[in-house]
Design a protein around this motif. Structure first.
Motif, short mmCIF file in Angstrom:
data_model
loop_
_atom_site.label_atom_id
_atom_site.label_comp_id
_atom_site.label_asym_id
_atom_site.label_seq_id
_atom_site.Cartn_x
_atom_site.Cartn_y
_atom_site.Cartn_z
N ARG A 41 0.85 -1.19 0.00
CA ARG A 41 0.00 0.00 0.00
C ARG A 41 0.88 1.24 0.00
N VAL A 42 0.58 2.16 -0.90
CA VAL A 42 1.27 3.45 -0.96
C VAL A 42 0.36 4.49 -0.32
N PHE A 43 0.94 5.34 0.54
CA PHE A 43 0.17 6.35 1.25
C PHE A 43 0.32 7.69 0.53
N PRO A 44 -0.73 8.14 -0.18
CA PRO A 44 -0.58 9.26 -1.11
C PRO A 44 -0.35 10.61 -0.47
N THR A 45 -0.61 10.76 0.84
CA THR A 45 -0.41 12.06 1.46
C THR A 45 1.04 12.52 1.36
N LEU A 86 16.59 6.80 2.23
CA LEU A 86 15.51 5.81 2.32
C LEU A 86 15.58 5.17 3.70
N LEU A 87 14.43 5.09 4.34
CA LEU A 87 14.35 4.45 5.65
C LEU A 87 13.60 3.14 5.49
N TRP A 88 14.22 2.05 5.89
CA TRP A 88 13.61 0.73 5.84
C TRP A 88 13.25 0.38 7.29
N ILE A 89 11.97 0.45 7.60
CA ILE A 89 11.50 0.42 8.98
C ILE A 89 10.72 -0.86 9.25
N ALA A 90 11.07 -1.53 10.34
CA ALA A 90 10.30 -2.70 10.79
C ALA A 90 9.31 -2.22 11.84
N VAL A 91 8.03 -2.51 11.61
CA VAL A 91 6.95 -2.04 12.48
C VAL A 91 6.09 -3.24 12.87
N ARG A 92 5.65 -3.25 14.12
CA ARG A 92 4.72 -4.30 14.54
C ARG A 92 3.46 -4.23 13.67
N PRO A 93 2.95 -5.37 13.18
CA PRO A 93 1.80 -5.34 12.26
C PRO A 93 0.63 -4.53 12.78
N GLY A 94 0.34 -4.63 14.07
CA GLY A 94 -0.79 -3.90 14.62
C GLY A 94 -0.62 -2.40 14.62
N ALA A 95 0.63 -1.94 14.49
CA ALA A 95 0.91 -0.50 14.50
C ALA A 95 1.27 0.03 13.12
N LEU A 96 1.23 -0.82 12.10
CA LEU A 96 1.73 -0.42 10.79
C LEU A 96 0.90 0.71 10.19
N GLN A 97 -0.42 0.59 10.20
CA GLN A 97 -1.28 1.61 9.60
C GLN A 97 -1.08 2.97 10.26
N GLU A 98 -1.08 3.00 11.59
CA GLU A 98 -0.96 4.28 12.29
C GLU A 98 0.44 4.87 12.11
N THR A 99 1.46 4.04 12.13
CA THR A 99 2.83 4.54 11.92
C THR A 99 2.98 5.14 10.54
N ALA A 100 2.46 4.45 9.53
CA ALA A 100 2.53 4.98 8.17
C ALA A 100 1.74 6.28 8.05
N LEU A 158 7.81 6.64 18.09
CA LEU A 158 6.80 5.71 17.58
C LEU A 158 7.00 4.33 18.21
N ASP A 159 6.06 3.95 19.07
CA ASP A 159 6.22 2.70 19.85
C ASP A 159 6.22 1.46 18.97
N GLY A 160 5.57 1.54 17.80
CA GLY A 160 5.47 0.34 16.97
C GLY A 160 6.73 0.00 16.21
#
Length: 336
Positions: A143-147, A241-255, A299-301
């Motif tokens: 998913r690409v976040f257009p904002t 470029l930042l390659w970030i590992a995020v907990r799945p439950g926090a991915l949407q909010e972090t993005a 960002l906690d995630g």
């Protein structure tokens, strides 16, 4: 060969920033936004497009083209062959961006591949057969976040941005494909500011139909108009470029949080251990450091982060980057 400028004055930079935010804005709209005369805007912007400092295009949204597979690759190469590999990748019609990372032995590239066969051919045949390539990792863009595409280098105030690009209406459902779409997309890829009359001529339709169809494609997020420029000309001297590992439950909010940050120009969720890739354009290394500590740090995630500064950009928004100076005799030649 077109040679891009090495510097822009403040007025040119603000015009360029406005065109990043609204690539097809009329000269009148730009003038109103920046409180300039329309004549000044035309006089300033015409040579910027003529010499290739500014270029207009469109980028397809792979989510609206079911056959396309969007793939981010990190390719490790032999350092003395990295220019050759980067330019070979840039010449491919299916690459959208190609960057050389700061270690000098790694390339980051985004592919829009035409289905599973094209993906398998790239990963199972082309890359293994390339002697200069040592290894690679692949990440499918989920998913690409257009904002993040509203990046303007901080050169426009919130009020100016609002005048230029009022809050858009909610995206519409993607329109059903039409036969004229292929010709429209091809024409806009070549010139993202082509007139409706020119688009109508290329697509064999009327200017009114071309206008309505382009509006439907943009509102349906099928296409994204884009302006290409060397971001250093706008004061961004530290791209990474930042390659970030995020907990799945926090991915949407972090993005969501990172995509609206004024220094972020691209943000996408991906497969792989690093499941969020962020393209950052900061003024300098200190600003990059501040982003990492103040924007990412809280960002906690986030569980891991790999920061890879860019050494050189070879292709961006599907357009091969022009040099900003005439190559010297000691510069490596393509294919050397």
């Amino acid at each position: 060969m077109q040679i891009m400028r090495q510097t822009l004055d403040e007025t040119d930079r603000r015009i360029a920033a406005a065109l990043l935010a609204a690539p097809r804005a009329s000269w009148r709209a730009l003038a109103r936004c920046l409180e300039l005369s329309e004549r000044t805007v035309v006089r300033r912007v015409t040579p910027l497009y003529a010499d290739g400092t500014l270029r207009a295009t469109v980028v397809r949204n792979p989510a609206r083209f079911p056959h396309l597979i969007p793939l981010a690759l990190r390719i490790r190469c032999r350092p003395h062959k990295i220019r050759q590999v980067a330019h070979a990748l840039a010449r491919r019609a299916d690459t959208v961006w190609v960057d050389v990372l700061s270690g000098g032995d790694e390339i980051s590239t985004i592919f829009f591949l035409d289905g599973p066969d094209a993906r398998n051919t790239l990963l199972l045949r082309d890359l293994p057969a390339t002697d200069a390539v040592d290894s690679w990792t692949s990440h499918t863009l989920l998913r690409v976040f257009p904002t993040a595409f509203r990046w303007t280098a901080g050169l426009l105030s919130p009020e100016e941005r609002a005048r230029l690009t009022p809050e858009p209406p909610p995206p519409t459902a993607p329109p059903a494909p039409l036969d004229l779409d292929t010709a429209l997309i091809a024409a806009l890829t070549e010139d993202g500011r082509a007139t409706y009359t020119e688009l109508a001529r290329r697509a064999g339709t009327t200017a009114l139909t071309a206008r309505r169809r382009l509006d439907a494609l943009v509102r349906g997020q099928v296409l994204r108009p884009a302006t290409e420029i060397d971001l250093a000309l706008l004061g961004a001297h530290a791209e990474a470029l930042l390659w970030i590992a995020v907990r799945p439950g926090a991915l949407q909010e972090t993005a969501r949080i990172l995509a609206v940050h004024p220094q972020v120009r691209f943000c996408a969720a991906t497969t792989g251990p690093a499941n969020l890739v962020v393209a950052l354009a900061a003024a300098d290394l200190d600003a990059l450091y501040t982003f990492l500590t103040d924007a990412v740090g809280p960002l906690d995630g986030v569980t891991a982060l790999d920061t890879t500064p860019l050494l050189a950009t070879v292709k961006r928004t599907g357009l091969i980057r022009h040099p900003s100076r005439t190559p010297g005799p000691s510069d490596p030649k393509e294919g050397a």
